[in-house]
Every structure is written in structure tokens, then in C-alpha cells.
Write a protein that holds these residues in place. Structure first.
Motif, PDB file in Angstrom:
ATOM      1  N   SER A  12       0.837  -1.209   0.000  1.00 13.10           N
ATOM      2  CA  SER A  12       0.000   0.000   0.000  1.00 13.10           C
ATOM      3  C   SER A  12       0.867   1.252   0.000  1.00 13.10           C
ATOM      4  O   SER A  12       0.570   2.223  -0.693  1.00 13.10           O
ATOM      5  N   ALA A  13       1.960   1.218   0.751  1.00 16.07           N
ATOM      6  CA  ALA A  13       2.860   2.377   0.804  1.00 16.07           C
ATOM      7  C   ALA A  13       3.438   2.680  -0.585  1.00 16.07           C
ATOM      8  O   ALA A  13       3.540   3.844  -0.988  1.00 16.07           O
ATOM      9  N   MET A  14       3.795   1.626  -1.310  1.00 21.16           N
ATOM     10  CA  MET A  14       4.332   1.826  -2.657  1.00 21.16           C
ATOM     11  C   MET A  14       3.261   2.380  -3.595  1.00 21.16           C
ATOM     12  O   MET A  14       3.546   3.238  -4.433  1.00 21.16           O
ATOM     13  N   ARG A  15       2.030   1.906  -3.426  1.00 22.45           N
ATOM     14  CA  ARG A  15       0.935   2.406  -4.270  1.00 22.45           C
ATOM     15  C   ARG A  15       0.631   3.873  -3.964  1.00 22.45           C
ATOM     16  O   ARG A  15       0.399   4.671  -4.870  1.00 22.45           O
ATOM     17  N   TYR A  16       0.628   4.239  -2.678  1.00 24.92           N
ATOM     18  CA  TYR A  16       0.424   5.651  -2.316  1.00 24.92           C
ATOM     19  C   TYR A  16       1.534   6.514  -2.906  1.00 24.92           C
ATOM     20  O   TYR A  16       1.271   7.588  -3.454  1.00 24.92           O
ATOM     21  N   GLN A  17       2.766   6.073  -2.795  1.00 25.09           N
ATOM     22  CA  GLN A  17       3.902   6.829  -3.308  1.00 25.09           C
ATOM     23  C   GLN A  17       3.796   6.991  -4.825  1.00 25.09           C
ATOM     24  O   GLN A  17       4.020   8.075  -5.358  1.00 25.09           O
ATOM     25  N   SER A  18       3.430   5.929  -5.500  1.00 22.30           N
ATOM     26  CA  SER A  18       3.274   5.968  -6.954  1.00 22.30           C
ATOM     27  C   SER A  18       2.165   6.943  -7.351  1.00 22.30           C
ATOM     28  O   SER A  18       2.338   7.749  -8.273  1.00 22.30           O
ATOM     29  N   ALA A  19       1.035   6.869  -6.664  1.00 20.33           N
ATOM     30  CA  ALA A  19      -0.091   7.757  -6.975  1.00 20.33           C
ATOM     31  C   ALA A  19       0.286   9.216  -6.747  1.00 20.33           C
ATOM     32  O   ALA A  19      -0.015  10.082  -7.572  1.00 20.33           O
ATOM     33  N   LEU A  20       0.964   9.486  -5.649  1.00 20.47           N
ATOM     34  CA  LEU A  20       1.355  10.861  -5.342  1.00 20.47           C
ATOM     35  C   LEU A  20       2.328  11.413  -6.379  1.00 20.47           C
ATOM     36  O   LEU A  20       2.157  12.538  -6.869  1.00 20.47           O
ATOM     37  N   ALA A  21       3.328  10.638  -6.733  1.00 24.96           N
ATOM     38  CA  ALA A  21       4.298  11.081  -7.739  1.00 24.96           C
ATOM     39  C   ALA A  21       3.610  11.319  -9.079  1.00 24.96           C
ATOM     40  O   ALA A  21       3.914  12.294  -9.786  1.00 24.96           O
ATOM     41  N   THR A  22       2.667  10.467  -9.423  1.00 17.71           N
ATOM     42  CA  THR A  22       1.941  10.608 -10.679  1.00 17.71           C
ATOM     43  C   THR A  22       1.075  11.859 -10.681  1.00 17.71           C
ATOM     44  O   THR A  22       1.004  12.580 -11.679  1.00 17.71           O
ATOM     45  N   VAL A  23       0.433  12.147  -9.563  1.00 15.83           N
ATOM     46  CA  VAL A  23      -0.395  13.352  -9.461  1.00 15.83           C
ATOM     47  C   VAL A  23       0.473  14.610  -9.575  1.00 15.83           C
ATOM     48  O   VAL A  23       0.098  15.569 -10.261  1.00 15.83           O
ATOM     49  N   ILE A  24       1.633  14.611  -8.949  1.00 14.75           N
ATOM     50  CA  ILE A  24       2.531  15.770  -9.023  1.00 14.75           C
ATOM     51  C   ILE A  24       2.991  15.998 -10.465  1.00 14.75           C
ATOM     52  O   ILE A  24       2.966  17.128 -10.968  1.00 14.75           O
ATOM     53  N   ALA A  25       3.385  14.925 -11.136  1.00 18.42           N
ATOM     54  CA  ALA A  25       3.804  15.048 -12.533  1.00 18.42           C
ATOM     55  C   ALA A  25       2.635  15.508 -13.410  1.00 18.42           C
ATOM     56  O   ALA A  25       2.823  16.323 -14.318  1.00 18.42           O
ATOM     57  N   SER A  26       1.444  15.016 -13.124  1.00 19.79           N
ATOM     58  CA  SER A  26       0.258  15.416 -13.888  1.00 19.79           C
ATOM     59  C   SER A  26      -0.041  16.894 -13.693  1.00 19.79           C
ATOM     60  O   SER A  26      -0.442  17.581 -14.636  1.00 19.79           O
ATOM     61  N   ALA A  27       0.166  17.391 -12.485  1.00 25.27           N
ATOM     62  CA  ALA A  27      -0.056  18.819 -12.225  1.00 25.27           C
ATOM     63  C   ALA A  27       0.871  19.677 -13.087  1.00 25.27           C
ATOM     64  O   ALA A  27       0.457  20.727 -13.600  1.00 25.27           O
ATOM     65  N   LYS A  28       2.089  19.206 -13.271  1.00 28.98           N
ATOM     66  CA  LYS A  28       3.026  19.938 -14.132  1.00 28.98           C
ATOM     67  C   LYS A  28       2.548  19.931 -15.584  1.00 28.98           C
ATOM     68  O   LYS A  28       2.649  20.938 -16.281  1.00 28.98           O
ATOM     69  N   LEU A  29       2.037  18.786 -16.041  1.00 24.94           N
ATOM     70  CA  LEU A  29       1.499  18.719 -17.398  1.00 24.94           C
ATOM     71  C   LEU A  29       0.274  19.619 -17.555  1.00 24.94           C
ATOM     72  O   LEU A  29       0.103  20.270 -18.593  1.00 24.94           O
ATOM     73  N   ILE A  30      -0.568  19.660 -16.547  1.00 25.12           N
ATOM     74  CA  ILE A  30      -1.749  20.522 -16.601  1.00 25.12           C
ATOM     75  C   ILE A  30      -1.334  21.987 -16.678  1.00 25.12           C
ATOM     76  O   ILE A  30      -1.910  22.777 -17.445  1.00 25.12           O
ATOM     77  N   GLU A  31      -0.336  22.358 -15.920  1.00 26.32           N
ATOM     78  CA  GLU A  31       0.164  23.741 -15.961  1.00 26.32           C
ATOM     79  C   GLU A  31       0.728  24.062 -17.340  1.00 26.32           C
ATOM     80  O   GLU A  31       0.511  25.154 -17.872  1.00 26.32           O
ATOM     81  N   ARG A  32       1.451  23.110 -17.927  1.00 28.55           N
ATOM     82  CA  ARG A  32       1.956  23.329 -19.284  1.00 28.55           C
ATOM     83  C   ARG A  32       0.812  23.474 -20.278  1.00 28.55           C
ATOM     84  O   ARG A  32       0.894  24.274 -21.209  1.00 28.55           O
ATOM     85  N   ALA A  33      -0.241  22.687 -20.102  1.00 28.85           N
ATOM     86  CA  ALA A  33      -1.404  22.789 -20.991  1.00 28.85           C
ATOM     87  C   ALA A  33      -2.077  24.150 -20.835  1.00 28.85           C
ATOM     88  O   ALA A  33      -2.534  24.738 -21.815  1.00 28.85           O
ATOM     89  N   ARG A  34      -2.114  24.631 -19.598  1.00 30.32           N
ATOM     90  CA  ARG A  34      -2.790  25.899 -19.309  1.00 30.32           C
ATOM     91  C   ARG A  34      -2.003  27.105 -19.797  1.00 30.32           C
ATOM     92  O   ARG A  34      -2.559  28.015 -20.407  1.00 30.32           O
ATOM     93  N   SER A  35      -0.699  27.101 -19.549  1.00 29.72           N
ATOM     94  CA  SER A  35       0.064  28.327 -19.817  1.00 29.72           C
ATOM     95  C   SER A  35       1.256  28.144 -20.755  1.00 29.72           C
ATOM     96  O   SER A  35       1.973  29.103 -21.012  1.00 29.72           O
ATOM     97  N   GLY A  36       1.428  26.949 -21.256  1.00 26.85           N
ATOM     98  CA  GLY A  36       2.570  26.693 -22.139  1.00 26.85           C
ATOM     99  C   GLY A  36       2.238  26.936 -23.592  1.00 26.85           C
ATOM    100  O   GLY A  36       1.315  27.678 -23.936  1.00 26.85           O
TER     101      GLY A  36
END
Length: 71
Positions: A15-39
Motif C-alpha cells: 500500500s505504501a508503494m501504491r500511495y507513493q506511486s499515486a502521489l508522484a503521478t499526481v505531481i507530474a500530472s499537475a506539471k502537465l496541466i500547468e503546461r497545458a494551461r500556460s505553455g
């Protein structure tokens, strides 16, 4: 040749590995969303699609945690 005892621990993520994976994926996705918004506007749709795909991956990881803890 020496013999070594090997223990198979399985292929399930903890479960700890799954939480870590989900969190890292969400952070990376936020960067992609920001690029979509203002890039670069020509890359906005591609970045948004990629973020959506990764967010589905993160959701799957979290659903696995919930499923495992509900059993």
C-alpha cells in the motif's frame, strides 16, 4: 558453484508503494496541466491528454489500495 536460497516475495505492491506511486503521478500530472494551461498552445491538447491518462493510472493505484483494505 554455490547454492543460494531465494525467497519469492510476490509481485504485489505494498500500500505504501501504491500511495507513493499515486502521489508522484499526481505531481507530474499537475506539471502537465500547468503546461497545458500556460505553455505552448500547440502542445496544450497533448499535455492535457497525457495528464488525463496519468491521472487514471494514479486513480487505479488508489483503487487497488481501497480494494485491498476492504477485503
Amino acid at each position: 558453484m554455490n547454492e543460494t536460497e531465494v525467497t519469492f516475495l510476490g509481485r504485489e505492491k505494498s500500500s505504501a508503494m501504491r500511495y507513493q506511486s499515486a502521489l508522484a503521478t499526481v505531481i507530474a500530472s499537475a506539471k502537465l496541466i500547468e503546461r497545458a494551461r500556460s505553455g505552448d498552445p500547440s502542445q496544450a491538447i497533448g499535455n492535457a491528454r497525457c495528464a488525463a491518462m496519468w491521472l487514471r493510472v494514479a486513480a487505479t493505484e488508489l483503487e487497488e489500495v481501497v480494494k485491498r483494505q476492504s477485503e
